[in-house]
Scaffold this motif. Structure first.
Motif, PDB file in Angstrom:
ATOM      1  N   GLU A   1       5.343  -3.433   0.904  1.00 20.10           N
ATOM      2  CA  GLU A   1       4.689  -4.103   2.028  1.00 20.10           C
ATOM      3  C   GLU A   1       3.610  -3.206   2.655  1.00 20.10           C
ATOM      4  O   GLU A   1       2.497  -3.652   2.940  1.00 20.10           O
ATOM      5  CB  GLU A   1       5.771  -4.353   3.074  1.00 20.10           C
ATOM      6  CG  GLU A   1       5.682  -5.620   3.861  1.00 20.10           C
ATOM      7  CD  GLU A   1       6.910  -5.708   4.749  1.00 20.10           C
ATOM      8  OE1 GLU A   1       6.784  -5.334   5.929  1.00 20.10           O
ATOM      9  OE2 GLU A   1       7.999  -6.095   4.241  1.00 20.10           O
ATOM     10  N   ASN A   2       3.959  -1.950   2.858  1.00 18.87           N
ATOM     11  CA  ASN A   2       3.020  -1.015   3.472  1.00 18.87           C
ATOM     12  C   ASN A   2       1.851  -0.677   2.555  1.00 18.87           C
ATOM     13  O   ASN A   2       0.710  -0.582   3.007  1.00 18.87           O
ATOM     14  CB  ASN A   2       3.744   0.256   3.913  1.00 18.87           C
ATOM     15  CG  ASN A   2       4.469   0.047   5.221  1.00 18.87           C
ATOM     16  OD1 ASN A   2       3.844  -0.231   6.252  1.00 18.87           O
ATOM     17  ND2 ASN A   2       5.782   0.137   5.191  1.00 18.87           N
ATOM     18  N   ALA A   3       2.141  -0.514   1.278  1.00 18.73           N
ATOM     19  CA  ALA A   3       1.061  -0.228   0.328  1.00 18.73           C
ATOM     20  C   ALA A   3       0.102  -1.421   0.251  1.00 18.73           C
ATOM     21  O   ALA A   3      -1.112  -1.252   0.121  1.00 18.73           O
ATOM     22  CB  ALA A   3       1.624   0.096  -1.048  1.00 18.73           C
ATOM     23  N   ALA A   4       0.663  -2.640   0.356  1.00 16.33           N
ATOM     24  CA  ALA A   4      -0.171  -3.842   0.306  1.00 16.33           C
ATOM     25  C   ALA A   4      -1.084  -3.914   1.528  1.00 16.33           C
ATOM     26  O   ALA A   4      -2.285  -4.192   1.417  1.00 16.33           O
ATOM     27  CB  ALA A   4       0.706  -5.093   0.223  1.00 16.33           C
ATOM     28  N   LYS A   5      -0.534  -3.642   2.707  1.00 13.60           N
ATOM     29  CA  LYS A   5      -1.357  -3.629   3.924  1.00 13.60           C
ATOM     30  C   LYS A   5      -2.460  -2.586   3.812  1.00 13.60           C
ATOM     31  O   LYS A   5      -3.593  -2.807   4.223  1.00 13.60           O
ATOM     32  CB  LYS A   5      -0.489  -3.286   5.135  1.00 13.60           C
ATOM     33  CG  LYS A   5       0.158  -4.489   5.779  1.00 13.60           C
ATOM     34  CD  LYS A   5       0.863  -4.069   7.051  1.00 13.60           C
ATOM     35  CE  LYS A   5       1.867  -5.128   7.470  1.00 13.60           C
ATOM     36  NZ  LYS A   5       2.915  -4.578   8.339  1.00 13.60           N
ATOM     37  N   MET A   6      -2.075  -1.446   3.277  1.00 18.76           N
ATOM     38  CA  MET A   6      -3.025  -0.356   3.144  1.00 18.76           C
ATOM     39  C   MET A   6      -4.175  -0.774   2.229  1.00 18.76           C
ATOM     40  O   MET A   6      -5.337  -0.531   2.524  1.00 18.76           O
ATOM     41  CB  MET A   6      -2.296   0.849   2.537  1.00 18.76           C
ATOM     42  CG  MET A   6      -2.699   2.167   3.116  1.00 18.76           C
ATOM     43  SD  MET A   6      -1.948   3.519   2.226  1.00 18.76           S
ATOM     44  CE  MET A   6      -0.238   3.337   2.595  1.00 18.76           C
TER      45      MET A   6
END
Ligand SMILES: Nc1ncnc2c1ncn2[C@@H]1O[C@H](COP(=O)(O)OP(=O)(O)O)[C@@H](O)[C@H]1O
Ligand SMILES: [Mg+2]
Length: 265
Positions: A186-191
């Motif tokens: 999820e965080n890598a996608a937002k990034m």
């Protein structure tokens, strides 16, 4: 009722205790100042004192991590909240050579200083800018506070001076590993999609796990913008590294699927 002998003794003992504690505190302080003076050059100390004098930082305390090229200290911000203070050393000759490839082709930083110290400042500035971009995109990262020269101040991930463990430092049950993996995706996608950033050094050493478990991503020095020649390679490398770790811990994950999810959502 008057004060008995015992009360007086208690008070004296308390006063003695307080004096001793204050003395110990002062000794610890000057030990820290001495060690800061041994490790950092005059200009770094000046920048640090400026942060302290202008109230951006209230206090710098013990070392959290002592790497070859940077040190991280536990500190207190102007508002009383706990901070992490990451300070780059300005003395390693390898520094510029190893990092040049990340800094070239960054549209935000067009000119690359030849001067070693200035290059370190640029490196810290870039890391802080990456952290700000990630934070603004809603990625779970330590909140950026302030950056001066080779010093970055950010939220401390931990409680009462004790940092939360890195992903590599703890044993997790498989349901926890699942939650951690999902948060990482999820965080890598937002990034990737909101901040247009690839972390660049994603691994079990740059992931902090708080209560919950709640995942935080740290260490944005190597991050690059999408479109940078290294971006796609670094994205894949990060997930290869993480997948290896998760598989070793008995939770198997699929790299291609992860990369696809990060890009497409
Ligand atoms: N915001 C933070 N809160 C708590 N601990 C931190 C924080 N940032 C870094 N640390 C600690 O300092 C270590 C080194 O920081 P990091 O940014 O990864 O630098 P590097 O890997 O380049 O030495 C981390 O592994 C972690 O233990
Ligand atoms: Mg690191």
């Amino acid at each position: 009722m008057g004060m008995g002998v015992d009360d007086v003794e208690d008070r004296l003992r308390l006063r003695e205790f307080r004096k001793e504690r204050a003395q110990r505190y002062l000794e610890k302080r000057s030990e820290l100042d001495e060690s800061l003076e041994e490790v950092f050059d005059q200009r770094t100390l000046l920048a640090l004192y400026e942060l302290l004098n202008t109230g951006k930082l209230r206090e710098v305390m013990g070392v959290i991590s002592a790497g070859k090229e940077s040190r991280v200290y536990h500190g207190v911000a102007g508002d009383g909240s706990e901070t992490a203070v990451k300070i780059y050393l300005t003395s390693s000759a390898e520094f510029r050579r190893n990092r040049l490839q990340y800094v070239v082709d960054d549209p935000r930083f067009k000119s690359i200083p030849r001067d070693f110290r200035k290059f370190v400042y640029l490196w810290a500035k870039r890391e802080f800018a990456n952290l700000v971009d990630a934070y603004n995109a809603g990625v779970s990262v330590p909140k950026p506070i302030v950056q001066r020269e080779n010093i970055l101040v950010m939220q401390f991930l931990g409680e009462n001076g004790v940092r939360y463990p890195l992903l590599v430092e703890e044993k997790f049950e498989s349901d926890e590993l699942k939650m951690i993996w999902e948060q990482l995706l999820e965080n890598a996608a937002k990034m990737y999609r909101k901040a247009a950033l690839v972390h660049g050094d994603l691994s079990e050493y740059n992931v902090v796990v708080g209560r919950g478990p709640a995942v935080y991503i740290i260490d944005f020095a190597q991050a690059v913008k999408l479109g940078h020649p290294l971006a796609e390679t670094l994205l894949l490398k990060g997930f290869e590294t993480l997948a290896k770790f998760f598989n070793k811990r008995g939770f198997s994950v699929n790299i291609e699927e992860a990369v696809r999810m990060v890009k497409a959502g």
